[in-house]
Structure formats: structure tokens, C-alpha cells
Design an enzyme around this catalytic site. Structure first.
Site, PDB file in Angstrom:
ATOM      1  N   ASP A 104       0.883  -1.171   0.000  1.00 53.08           N
ATOM      2  CA  ASP A 104       0.000   0.000   0.000  1.00 53.08           C
ATOM      3  C   ASP A 104       0.915   1.212   0.000  1.00 53.08           C
ATOM      4  OD1 ASP A 104      -1.561   2.204   0.574  1.00 53.08           O
ATOM      5  OD2 ASP A 104      -2.836   1.143   2.013  1.00 53.08           O
ATOM      6  N   VAL A 105       0.914   1.969  -1.099  1.00 52.78           N
ATOM      7  CA  VAL A 105       1.895   3.047  -1.242  1.00 52.78           C
ATOM      8  C   VAL A 105       1.639   4.223  -0.304  1.00 52.78           C
ATOM      9  CG1 VAL A 105       2.377   2.412  -3.645  1.00 52.78           C
ATOM     10  CG2 VAL A 105       0.688   4.220  -3.161  1.00 52.78           C
ATOM     11  N   TYR A 157      -6.673  15.462  -9.075  1.00 55.07           N
ATOM     12  CA  TYR A 157      -5.894  14.539  -9.915  1.00 55.07           C
ATOM     13  C   TYR A 157      -4.820  15.302 -10.685  1.00 55.07           C
ATOM     14  CZ  TYR A 157      -5.144  10.768 -13.344  1.00 55.07           C
ATOM     15  OH  TYR A 157      -4.600   9.785 -14.150  1.00 55.07           O
ATOM     16  N   LYS A 205      -0.731  14.981 -10.353  1.00 54.93           N
ATOM     17  CA  LYS A 205       0.084  14.462 -11.452  1.00 54.93           C
ATOM     18  C   LYS A 205       1.121  15.504 -11.904  1.00 54.93           C
ATOM     19  CE  LYS A 205      -1.739  10.276 -12.036  1.00 54.93           C
ATOM     20  NZ  LYS A 205      -0.992   9.049 -11.788  1.00 54.93           N
ATOM     21  N   VAL A 227      -7.089   4.869 -21.200  1.00 61.35           N
ATOM     22  CA  VAL A 227      -7.095   3.407 -21.205  1.00 61.35           C
ATOM     23  C   VAL A 227      -8.388   2.909 -20.547  1.00 61.35           C
ATOM     24  CG1 VAL A 227      -5.834   1.329 -20.535  1.00 61.35           C
ATOM     25  CG2 VAL A 227      -4.579   3.432 -20.996  1.00 61.35           C
ATOM     26  N   THR A 229      -9.748   1.129 -18.237  1.00 64.38           N
ATOM     27  CA  THR A 229      -9.582   0.472 -16.928  1.00 64.38           C
ATOM     28  C   THR A 229     -10.743   0.905 -16.034  1.00 64.38           C
ATOM     29  OG1 THR A 229      -8.344   2.349 -16.107  1.00 64.38           O
ATOM     30  CG2 THR A 229      -7.058   0.584 -17.126  1.00 64.38           C
TER      31      THR A 229
END
Ligand SMILES: NC(=O)c1ccc[n+]([C@@H]2O[C@H](COP(=O)([O-])OP(=O)(O)OC[C@H]3O[C@@H](n4cnc5c(N)ncnc54)[C@H](OP(=O)(O)O)[C@@H]3O)[C@@H](O)[C@H]2O)c1
Length: 207
Positions: free
Chosen positions: A35-36, A131, A135, A164, A166
């Protein structure tokens, strides 16, 4: 290869699926719990890699989330901004700190931060603020780590996989294999390859 997941059961299952897909006995893919956002989890993962291998050739910081399409910068909930930073910025920073000694022990070390064009300052607006800001900061971290680790031969790059299909991207995006190709490209760069860059499909993106 180590496949990490927050859930041990999920990491085991996906590692087994990938081993089966590669063909019996052809791929050594081992599950590892990580778990980062958790100092202890990252430290335990690094210790297990040190014990088992004594080095790490490639670190891919792929974990990410909080794609906050529902809010704008000028009305943002800062708790959401903080949540995004925990996974998308402090997560990769935490793993880089923990795994840097093991990367230095590799003959051809690579560090790949899976970022997003949403973090590009050139085209930044006020949407997906948590987000996008996280980033953008991850891209800055990429530059700093590249500068710090250049002398040790660690090539550090950020990649955007494109849109993508996902859980995060939803339906309509590229197949996962196409998005993953950008990661594979940065993970397998030759020793004279770029460092401190931001790429999609092997081509530079605007910061
Ligand atoms: N999909 C796109 O269109 C797109 C576009 C640009 C960039 N990206 C980037 O690509 C990367 C992968 O995204 P994705 O599309 O595959 O998203 P996803 O389907 O939501 O998967 C995200 C992954 O991150 C893991 N994760 C989240 N928090 C974590 C934590 N604290 N510790 C460890 N793992 C954690 C999740 O694990 P669990 O299974 O445990 O939840 C999940 O496996 C992200 O960095 C994302 O920002 C994606």
C-alpha cells in the site's frame, strides 16, 4: 517480476493469472503486498525485495486514483486534493525513497512514474483539480529524482498511458496492453536512453 497489490488475495490471484497466461514455467511472477500510502507497508515490501534479490531493476509507480471529474479548482474539496496527493504524489515518493538503495544495486536501473497528460501545465485548466495537481507534482518529482539519481545510472521518467479502458478510465479507452506499452518502453530503455522526461508511446509530451 513482483506484482504488488493492497490485497494479498488479489495480488496472488492476478500473479497466478499472468503466470498461466505466459505458459506454465515460463514466467516468475510473485505477489507482494504493498500500500503506497503506508510507510510500514512500503518498508516491509522493500525489506522483502532486499532479502529475496538484493536489488531492484525496475520500479513502476503505477498506483493512482482520485480522478475527480465532479469538481473544479475554484470549488474543490481539499480533503479530496489531499487524498489524491497521498496516492499519486507521496505514494511514488515514498516508494522511491524506500527502493532507491535497491535500484542503485542494479546494473541497469529504471524508475517509471505512471503519470497523466492531466498533469501537463501547458494544457491545464480547472477541471479534475485534485488529480491534475497531483500528477503535475508527480512530473516535478520525476525531474528531481532523475537529477538526483542520474549519477547512479537510474533512468527516471514519467509516462502517460493515454486514455485506457480500466476501472479509472472507463469504457471507450485504449486496450490495457496499448497503455502498458508506454510503461514497458520506459522500463526497458537502453543505458543511453532518456532520463527526466515525460512520454506517451515513446514520444515526448509537453510538461
Ligand atoms: N486509465 C486511464 O485512462 C489513465 C490515463 C492516464 C493515466 N492513468 C494512470 O495510470 C495508472 C493506473 O491507472 P488505472 O487506469 O489502471 O486505474 P485503476 O483501474 O483505478 O487502477 C488503479 C490501481 O492502483 C491501485 N492503488 C490505488 N491506491 C493504491 C495504494 N494506496 N497502494 C497500492 N495500490 C493502489 C489499485 O489497487 P486496488 O486494486 O487495491 O484498488 C489499482 O490496482 C494511474 O496512475 C493513473 O493515474 C490512467
Amino acid at each position: 517480476m513482483l506484482l504488488t497489490g493492497r490485497s494479498e488475495e488479489a495480488a496472488r490471484r492476478v500473479a497466478a493469472e499472468l503466470r498461466d497466461a505466459a505458459g506454465p514455467g515460463t514466467a516468475d511472477i510473485r505477489p507482494l503486498v504493498l500500500d503506497v500510502t503506508d510507510d510500514g507497508s512500503v518498508a516491509r515490501a522493500a525489506a522483502r525485495v532486499a532479502d529475496a534479490f538484493g536489488r531492484l531493476d525496475v520500479l513502476v509507480n503505477n498506483a493512482g486514483g482520485t480522478y475527480d471529474t465532479w469538481q473544479r479548482a475554484v470549488t474543490a474539496d481539499l480533503a479530496v486534493v489531499r487524498e489524491a496527493a497521498e496516492t499519486n504524489l507521496y505514494g511514488p515518493w515514498r516508494t522511491a525513497l524506500a527502493f532507491a538503495p535497491l535500484l542503485r544495486a542494479s546494473a541497469h536501473p529504471r524508475l517509471v512514474n505512471v503519470s497523466s497528460e492531466g498533469g501537463s501545465l501547458t494544457n491545464m485548466g480547472g477541471g479534475t483539480p485534485a488529480y491534475s495537481a497531483s500528477k503535475a507534482a508527480l512530473n516535478a518529482l520525476t525531474r528531481m529524482l532523475a537529477a538526483e539519481l542520474r549519477a547512479d545510472g537510474v533512468l527516471v521518467n514519467a509516462v502517460c498511458p493515454g486514455w485506457v479502458a480500466t476501472d479509472l478510465g472507463g469504457p471507450g479507452g485504449r486496450p490495457v496492453a496499448e497503455g502498458a506499452a508506454s510503461v514497458r518502453w520506459a522500463a526497458t530503455l537502453p543505458d543511453d536512453g532518456p532520463t527526466g522526461g515525460f512520454f506517451r508511446d515513446g514520444r515526448p509530451l509537453p510538461w
